[in-house]
Design a protein around this motif. Structure first.
Motif, PDB file in Angstrom:
ATOM      1  N   ARG A   1       0.856  -1.188   0.000  1.00  0.00           N
ATOM      2  CA  ARG A   1       0.000   0.000   0.000  1.00  0.00           C
ATOM      3  C   ARG A   1       0.886   1.231   0.000  1.00  0.00           C
ATOM      4  NH1 ARG A   1      -3.925   1.080   4.977  1.00  0.00           N
ATOM      5  NH2 ARG A   1      -1.937   1.197   6.050  1.00  0.00           N
ATOM      6  N   TYR A   2       0.460   2.228  -0.783  1.00  0.00           N
ATOM      7  CA  TYR A   2       1.208   3.483  -0.899  1.00  0.00           C
ATOM      8  C   TYR A   2       0.271   4.649  -0.618  1.00  0.00           C
ATOM      9  CZ  TYR A   2       4.450   0.497  -3.430  1.00  0.00           C
ATOM     10  OH  TYR A   2       5.293  -0.509  -3.786  1.00  0.00           O
ATOM     11  N   ASP A   3       0.803   5.672   0.033  1.00  0.00           N
ATOM     12  CA  ASP A   3       0.025   6.891   0.250  1.00  0.00           C
ATOM     13  C   ASP A   3       0.292   7.854  -0.909  1.00  0.00           C
ATOM     14  OD1 ASP A   3       2.488   8.076   0.776  1.00  0.00           O
ATOM     15  OD2 ASP A   3       2.205   8.082   2.938  1.00  0.00           O
ATOM     16  N   PRO A   4      -0.410   8.964  -0.967  1.00  0.00           N
ATOM     17  CA  PRO A   4      -0.265   9.893  -2.098  1.00  0.00           C
ATOM     18  C   PRO A   4       1.131  10.504  -2.264  1.00  0.00           C
ATOM     19  CG  PRO A   4      -2.311  10.335  -0.945  1.00  0.00           C
ATOM     20  CD  PRO A   4      -1.551   9.341  -0.114  1.00  0.00           C
ATOM     21  N   SER A   5       1.983  10.422  -1.269  1.00  0.00           N
ATOM     22  CA  SER A   5       3.313  11.022  -1.380  1.00  0.00           C
ATOM     23  C   SER A   5       4.343  10.094  -2.029  1.00  0.00           C
ATOM     24  CB  SER A   5       3.812  11.442   0.006  1.00  0.00           C
ATOM     25  OG  SER A   5       4.005  10.285   0.811  1.00  0.00           O
ATOM     26  N   VAL A   6       3.921   8.935  -2.507  1.00  0.00           N
ATOM     27  CA  VAL A   6       4.858   7.968  -3.087  1.00  0.00           C
ATOM     28  C   VAL A   6       5.529   8.529  -4.341  1.00  0.00           C
ATOM     29  CG1 VAL A   6       3.112   6.804  -4.498  1.00  0.00           C
ATOM     30  CG2 VAL A   6       5.150   5.571  -3.809  1.00  0.00           C
ATOM     31  N   LYS A   7       6.784   8.161  -4.517  1.00  0.00           N
ATOM     32  CA  LYS A   7       7.521   8.544  -5.723  1.00  0.00           C
ATOM     33  C   LYS A   7       7.297   7.454  -6.772  1.00  0.00           C
ATOM     34  CE  LYS A   7      10.997  11.275  -3.478  1.00  0.00           C
ATOM     35  NZ  LYS A   7      11.793  11.117  -2.316  1.00  0.00           N
ATOM     36  N   GLY A   8       7.031   7.873  -7.984  1.00  0.00           N
ATOM     37  CA  GLY A   8       6.742   6.938  -9.057  1.00  0.00           C
ATOM     38  C   GLY A   8       7.859   5.941  -9.306  1.00  0.00           C
ATOM     39  N   LYS A   9       9.091   6.387  -9.227  1.00  0.00           N
ATOM     40  CA  LYS A   9      10.224   5.494  -9.480  1.00  0.00           C
ATOM     41  C   LYS A   9      10.287   4.383  -8.435  1.00  0.00           C
ATOM     42  CE  LYS A   9      15.073   5.461 -10.609  1.00  0.00           C
ATOM     43  NZ  LYS A   9      16.138   6.199 -11.211  1.00  0.00           N
ATOM     44  N   ASP A  10      10.021   4.725  -7.171  1.00  0.00           N
ATOM     45  CA  ASP A  10      10.027   3.714  -6.114  1.00  0.00           C
ATOM     46  C   ASP A  10       8.940   2.674  -6.354  1.00  0.00           C
ATOM     47  OD1 ASP A  10      12.095   5.065  -4.874  1.00  0.00           O
ATOM     48  OD2 ASP A  10      10.786   6.099  -3.434  1.00  0.00           O
ATOM     49  N   LEU A  11       7.757   3.138  -6.701  1.00  0.00           N
ATOM     50  CA  LEU A  11       6.644   2.230  -6.955  1.00  0.00           C
ATOM     51  C   LEU A  11       6.945   1.336  -8.165  1.00  0.00           C
ATOM     52  CD1 LEU A  11       2.981   3.214  -6.568  1.00  0.00           C
ATOM     53  CD2 LEU A  11       3.641   1.597  -8.278  1.00  0.00           C
ATOM     54  N   LEU A  12       7.488   1.906  -9.219  1.00  0.00           N
ATOM     55  CA  LEU A  12       7.836   1.137 -10.413  1.00  0.00           C
ATOM     56  C   LEU A  12       8.882   0.072 -10.084  1.00  0.00           C
ATOM     57  CD1 LEU A  12       7.600   0.655 -13.471  1.00  0.00           C
ATOM     58  CD2 LEU A  12       9.315   2.434 -13.793  1.00  0.00           C
ATOM     59  N   ASN A  13       9.872   0.420  -9.294  1.00  0.00           N
ATOM     60  CA  ASN A  13      10.887  -0.552  -8.895  1.00  0.00           C
ATOM     61  C   ASN A  13      10.282  -1.692  -8.079  1.00  0.00           C
ATOM     62  OD1 ASN A  13      12.947   0.826 -10.184  1.00  0.00           O
ATOM     63  ND2 ASN A  13      13.548   1.957  -8.357  1.00  0.00           N
ATOM     64  N   ASP A  14       9.367  -1.363  -7.169  1.00  0.00           N
ATOM     65  CA  ASP A  14       8.707  -2.401  -6.374  1.00  0.00           C
ATOM     66  C   ASP A  14       7.910  -3.351  -7.263  1.00  0.00           C
ATOM     67  OD1 ASP A  14       9.748  -1.260  -4.100  1.00  0.00           O
ATOM     68  OD2 ASP A  14       7.843  -0.428  -3.392  1.00  0.00           O
ATOM     69  N   LEU A  15       7.127  -2.798  -8.187  1.00  0.00           N
ATOM     70  CA  LEU A  15       6.305  -3.644  -9.046  1.00  0.00           C
ATOM     71  C   LEU A  15       7.169  -4.482  -9.984  1.00  0.00           C
ATOM     72  CD1 LEU A  15       3.506  -4.575  -9.796  1.00  0.00           C
ATOM     73  CD2 LEU A  15       3.334  -2.649 -11.381  1.00  0.00           C
TER      74      LEU A  15
END
Length: 188
Positions: free
Chosen positions: A164-178
């Motif tokens: 789960r991510y809140d609205p302050s997540v950085k796109g690059k971090d989320l992309l790396n996780d996925l």
């Protein structure tokens, strides 16, 4: 004299058998103990969101959907405000950023209230692949532990909540996780 030689070799054989059994069963007992008693758990993490490891599913959020791919689900328990709209945009960009693995994931929006007509029109034109679901606010409040802000969830093909991510997540971090999840996963 042959009986005297047989006893030490028999003991030696039993000791070897015991060591083999401990070598196989010991790590399983240790791992179970570490999991149940929460000792020697590494502090280092390789993900950026909040790990959901309690067996919750998409249905526990109040979303009734069937999806056989990884899903980036944006939930908005109130109106879809600026944070929600930013997460919807981010979910689409992350899916595009997956490149050749983009077909293994989808993006969706679950809301409790109807969207504004302007935003609805924008979604129809700019986000044609965005799946939309209704969100049950009472179930969501229990499943999300009372958080009433917009969130982005990574959901596996079986419907289990992963991160789960809140609205302050950085796109690059989320992309790396996925990307990391897709690399490790043989499903979806």
């Amino acid at each position: 004299m042959s009986e005297a030689k047989a006893l030490p070799s028999r003991r030696k054989g039993r000791l070897q058998l015991l060591l083999i059994v401990l070598g196989v069963v010991g790590p399983m007992i240790l791992a179970t103990g570490m999991y149940k008693l929460q000792f020697w758990v590494p502090e280092g993490r390789s993900y950026h969101g909040e790990l959901i490891g309690n067996g919750q599913t998409r249905a526990d959020l109040g979303v009734q959907a069937q999806e056989d791919r990884w899903q980036l689900l944006v939930t908005a328990p109130k109106e879809c405000s600026v944070d929600c709209q930013q997460l919807v945009y981010l979910a689409r960009q992350i899916q595009i950023g997956l490149g050749r693995d983009a077909g293994r994931a989808s993006h969706a929006l679950a809301v409790t209230q109807p969207l504004s007509s302007d935003y609805e029109t924008k979604l129809q034109h700019e986000y044609p692949q965005l799946q939309r679901y209704s969100l049950d606010p009472q179930i969501y409040t229990k499943g999300a532990q009372g958080n009433d802000t917009a969130h982005l969830w990574i959901i596996d093909p079986h419907g289990n909540l992963v991160l789960r991510y809140d609205p302050s997540v950085k796109g690059k971090d989320l992309l790396n996780d996925l990307r990391h999840l897709l690399k490790l996963s043989n499903i979806g």
